[in-house]
Design a protein around this motif. Structure first.
Motif, PDB file in Angstrom:
ATOM      1  N   GLU A   1       4.903  -6.927  -1.298  1.00  0.00           N
ATOM      2  CA  GLU A   1       4.633  -5.823  -2.225  1.00  0.00           C
ATOM      3  C   GLU A   1       4.923  -6.221  -3.667  1.00  0.00           C
ATOM      4  OE1 GLU A   1       7.124  -3.026  -0.261  1.00  0.00           O
ATOM      5  OE2 GLU A   1       5.475  -2.118   0.857  1.00  0.00           O
ATOM      6  N   GLU A   2       6.007  -6.973  -3.873  1.00  0.00           N
ATOM      7  CA  GLU A   2       6.356  -7.416  -5.228  1.00  0.00           C
ATOM      8  C   GLU A   2       5.275  -8.307  -5.813  1.00  0.00           C
ATOM      9  OE1 GLU A   2      10.209  -9.199  -5.858  1.00  0.00           O
ATOM     10  OE2 GLU A   2      11.207  -7.510  -4.897  1.00  0.00           O
ATOM     11  N   ARG A   3       4.815  -9.289  -5.005  1.00  0.00           N
ATOM     12  CA  ARG A   3       3.806 -10.233  -5.495  1.00  0.00           C
ATOM     13  C   ARG A   3       2.470  -9.530  -5.718  1.00  0.00           C
ATOM     14  NH1 ARG A   3       4.897 -15.381  -1.663  1.00  0.00           N
ATOM     15  NH2 ARG A   3       4.360 -16.744  -3.376  1.00  0.00           N
ATOM     16  N   ALA A   4       2.082  -8.674  -4.774  1.00  0.00           N
ATOM     17  CA  ALA A   4       0.814  -7.960  -4.894  1.00  0.00           C
ATOM     18  C   ALA A   4       0.841  -7.015  -6.099  1.00  0.00           C
ATOM     19  CB  ALA A   4       0.516  -7.187  -3.606  1.00  0.00           C
ATOM     20  N   THR A   5       1.967  -6.331  -6.292  1.00  0.00           N
ATOM     21  CA  THR A   5       2.101  -5.401  -7.426  1.00  0.00           C
ATOM     22  C   THR A   5       1.977  -6.160  -8.746  1.00  0.00           C
ATOM     23  OG1 THR A   5       3.431  -3.857  -6.137  1.00  0.00           O
ATOM     24  CG2 THR A   5       3.641  -3.717  -8.531  1.00  0.00           C
ATOM     25  N   LYS A   6       2.578  -7.326  -8.830  1.00  0.00           N
ATOM     26  CA  LYS A   6       2.498  -8.151 -10.048  1.00  0.00           C
ATOM     27  C   LYS A   6       1.041  -8.527 -10.328  1.00  0.00           C
ATOM     28  CE  LYS A   6       3.870 -11.379 -13.145  1.00  0.00           C
ATOM     29  NZ  LYS A   6       2.727 -11.320 -14.046  1.00  0.00           N
ATOM     30  N   LYS A   7       0.307  -8.948  -9.281  1.00  0.00           N
ATOM     31  CA  LYS A   7      -1.102  -9.328  -9.463  1.00  0.00           C
ATOM     32  C   LYS A   7      -1.947  -8.126  -9.894  1.00  0.00           C
ATOM     33  CE  LYS A   7      -3.043 -12.710  -7.200  1.00  0.00           C
ATOM     34  NZ  LYS A   7      -3.250 -14.080  -7.015  1.00  0.00           N
ATOM     35  N   VAL A   8      -1.707  -6.972  -9.263  1.00  0.00           N
ATOM     36  CA  VAL A   8      -2.467  -5.766  -9.615  1.00  0.00           C
ATOM     37  C   VAL A   8      -2.129  -5.332 -11.044  1.00  0.00           C
ATOM     38  CG1 VAL A   8      -2.820  -3.313  -9.066  1.00  0.00           C
ATOM     39  CG2 VAL A   8      -2.776  -5.006  -7.219  1.00  0.00           C
TER      40      VAL A   8
ATOM     41  N   PRO B   1       3.585  -0.815 -13.851  1.00  0.00           N
ATOM     42  CA  PRO B   1       4.040  -1.245 -12.520  1.00  0.00           C
ATOM     43  C   PRO B   1       4.028  -0.110 -11.490  1.00  0.00           C
ATOM     44  CG  PRO B   1       5.493  -2.109 -14.220  1.00  0.00           C
ATOM     45  CD  PRO B   1       4.556  -1.151 -14.896  1.00  0.00           C
ATOM     46  N   GLU B   2       4.271   1.122 -11.930  1.00  0.00           N
ATOM     47  CA  GLU B   2       4.273   2.239 -10.976  1.00  0.00           C
ATOM     48  C   GLU B   2       2.865   2.491 -10.451  1.00  0.00           C
ATOM     49  OE1 GLU B   2       5.754   6.837 -10.677  1.00  0.00           O
ATOM     50  OE2 GLU B   2       6.688   5.563 -12.194  1.00  0.00           O
ATOM     51  N   LEU B   3       1.875   2.440 -11.337  1.00  0.00           N
ATOM     52  CA  LEU B   3       0.484   2.593 -10.921  1.00  0.00           C
ATOM     53  C   LEU B   3       0.084   1.428 -10.011  1.00  0.00           C
ATOM     54  CD1 LEU B   3      -2.319   3.889 -11.005  1.00  0.00           C
ATOM     55  CD2 LEU B   3      -2.713   2.737 -13.193  1.00  0.00           C
ATOM     56  N   ALA B   4       0.484   0.215 -10.381  1.00  0.00           N
ATOM     57  CA  ALA B   4       0.181  -0.964  -9.560  1.00  0.00           C
ATOM     58  C   ALA B   4       0.786  -0.815  -8.166  1.00  0.00           C
ATOM     59  CB  ALA B   4       0.690  -2.231 -10.249  1.00  0.00           C
ATOM     60  N   THR B   5       2.019  -0.303  -8.085  1.00  0.00           N
ATOM     61  CA  THR B   5       2.680  -0.076  -6.788  1.00  0.00           C
ATOM     62  C   THR B   5       1.896   0.930  -5.962  1.00  0.00           C
ATOM     63  OG1 THR B   5       4.845  -0.551  -7.745  1.00  0.00           O
ATOM     64  CG2 THR B   5       4.837   0.706  -5.702  1.00  0.00           C
ATOM     65  N   THR B   6       1.432   2.011  -6.594  1.00  0.00           N
ATOM     66  CA  THR B   6       0.642   3.030  -5.895  1.00  0.00           C
ATOM     67  C   THR B   6      -0.637   2.412  -5.333  1.00  0.00           C
ATOM     68  OG1 THR B   6       1.515   4.745  -7.361  1.00  0.00           O
ATOM     69  CG2 THR B   6      -0.494   5.285  -6.154  1.00  0.00           C
ATOM     70  N   ILE B   7      -1.286   1.549  -6.117  1.00  0.00           N
ATOM     71  CA  ILE B   7      -2.526   0.893  -5.680  1.00  0.00           C
ATOM     72  C   ILE B   7      -2.243  -0.018  -4.491  1.00  0.00           C
ATOM     73  CG2 ILE B   7      -4.289  -0.791  -6.352  1.00  0.00           C
ATOM     74  CD1 ILE B   7      -4.125   0.442  -9.212  1.00  0.00           C
ATOM     75  N   VAL B   8      -1.175  -0.808  -4.568  1.00  0.00           N
ATOM     76  CA  VAL B   8      -0.821  -1.722  -3.469  1.00  0.00           C
ATOM     77  C   VAL B   8      -0.504  -0.929  -2.206  1.00  0.00           C
ATOM     78  CG1 VAL B   8       0.909  -3.395  -2.653  1.00  0.00           C
ATOM     79  CG2 VAL B   8      -0.081  -3.620  -4.944  1.00  0.00           C
TER      80      VAL B   8
ATOM     81  N   ASP C   1     -11.747  -6.912  -7.277  1.00  0.00           N
ATOM     82  CA  ASP C   1     -10.749  -7.888  -7.715  1.00  0.00           C
ATOM     83  C   ASP C   1      -9.362  -7.541  -7.172  1.00  0.00           C
ATOM     84  OD1 ASP C   1     -12.567  -9.453  -8.983  1.00  0.00           O
ATOM     85  OD2 ASP C   1     -11.896  -9.038 -11.025  1.00  0.00           O
ATOM     86  N   VAL C   2      -9.022  -6.247  -7.166  1.00  0.00           N
ATOM     87  CA  VAL C   2      -7.724  -5.817  -6.628  1.00  0.00           C
ATOM     88  C   VAL C   2      -7.675  -6.089  -5.122  1.00  0.00           C
ATOM     89  CG1 VAL C   2      -6.277  -3.804  -6.144  1.00  0.00           C
ATOM     90  CG2 VAL C   2      -7.215  -4.129  -8.429  1.00  0.00           C
TER      91      VAL C   2
ATOM     92  N   ALA D   1      -7.103  -9.691  -4.671  1.00  0.00           N
ATOM     93  CA  ALA D   1      -5.727 -10.079  -5.029  1.00  0.00           C
ATOM     94  C   ALA D   1      -4.752  -9.706  -3.910  1.00  0.00           C
ATOM     95  CB  ALA D   1      -5.318  -9.411  -6.340  1.00  0.00           C
ATOM     96  N   ILE D   2      -4.905  -8.495  -3.345  1.00  0.00           N
ATOM     97  CA  ILE D   2      -4.036  -8.069  -2.257  1.00  0.00           C
ATOM     98  C   ILE D   2      -4.247  -8.978  -1.039  1.00  0.00           C
ATOM     99  CG2 ILE D   2      -3.571  -6.206  -0.585  1.00  0.00           C
ATOM    100  CD1 ILE D   2      -4.093  -4.203  -2.895  1.00  0.00           C
ATOM    101  N   GLY D   3      -5.515  -9.301  -0.755  1.00  0.00           N
ATOM    102  CA  GLY D   3      -5.837 -10.211   0.346  1.00  0.00           C
ATOM    103  C   GLY D   3      -5.246 -11.588   0.143  1.00  0.00           C
ATOM    104  N   ASP D   4      -5.321 -12.103  -1.088  1.00  0.00           N
ATOM    105  CA  ASP D   4      -4.752 -13.418  -1.397  1.00  0.00           C
ATOM    106  C   ASP D   4      -3.257 -13.460  -1.110  1.00  0.00           C
ATOM    107  OD1 ASP D   4      -7.210 -14.346  -2.195  1.00  0.00           O
ATOM    108  OD2 ASP D   4      -6.777 -14.322  -4.352  1.00  0.00           O
TER     109      ASP D   4
END
Length: 177
Positions: free
Chosen positions: A105-112, A125-132, A164-165, A168-171
């Motif tokens: 989750e940390e790595r995916a959130t950073k990429k998002v 980061p909060e929006l990125a966390t919600t997306i992840v 792209d998101v 990134a999550i898949g990667d």
């Protein structure tokens, strides 16, 4: 909002607004408790050439908006915390303790979050966390887009951003970071 102001942007040209200032209201509508993307959307929706007002709070006063601290109820089970929790403060309602994100989750959130900055010029980061969280257990881009739409539909992310998101999550999921 405590975000970096992009050099050369409209806000950057307004010398009355500084990094660290908190926006309390737009046109006298309070935004206390709003998420960054909600505020960004409100600002984007302002008609070009039409004046609007921002009520700002200096950083040292921003903490006045947070309610008084309350004591957490004592656990009768005597359960020990894992040490990987995070305290989430909200402008309305009680503070909550949440499990800290795992490494994925940390790595995916950073990429998002990086993608949010490159596509929309924001770091949230909060929006990125919600997306992840919306996408981490989805099996394909369509399910992901549907899940994201149900949580963040008002934001209307462009398809290219969603793909792209999803990538990134898949990667991160497959260890290709």
């Amino acid at each position: 909002m405590h975000q970096r102001i992009k050099e050369g942007s409209t806000i950057d040209r307004l010398k009355a607004v500084c990094v660290g200032d908190h926006i309390e209201a737009i046109n006298d509508q309070s935004i206390v408790g709003c998420r960054h993307y909600e505020v960004a959307k409100m600002l984007k929706e302002q008609s070009r050439g039409t004046p609007f007002t921002l009520r700002l709070v200096e950083p040292k006063r921003a903490f006045d908006m947070i309610g008084q601290r309350t004591r957490a109820p004592k656990s009768s089970e005597g359960k020990l915390a894992s040490g990987k929790e995070t305290l989430r403060l909200r402008s309305k309602g009680a503070a909550t303790v949440q499990e800290a994100p795992n490494e994925f989750e940390e790595r995916a959130t950073k990429k998002v979050d990086d993608l949010l900055e490159s596509y929309m010029g924001i770091r949230d980061p909060e929006l990125a966390t919600t997306i992840v969280e919306a996408g981490k257990d989805k099996k394909n881009p369509d399910d992901f887009a549907e899940a994201l739409d149900s949580v963040l539909g008002d934001f209307a992310f462009p398809d290219v951003f969603l793909f792209d998101v999803w990538g990134a999550i898949g990667d991160v999921k497959n260890g290709r970071v």
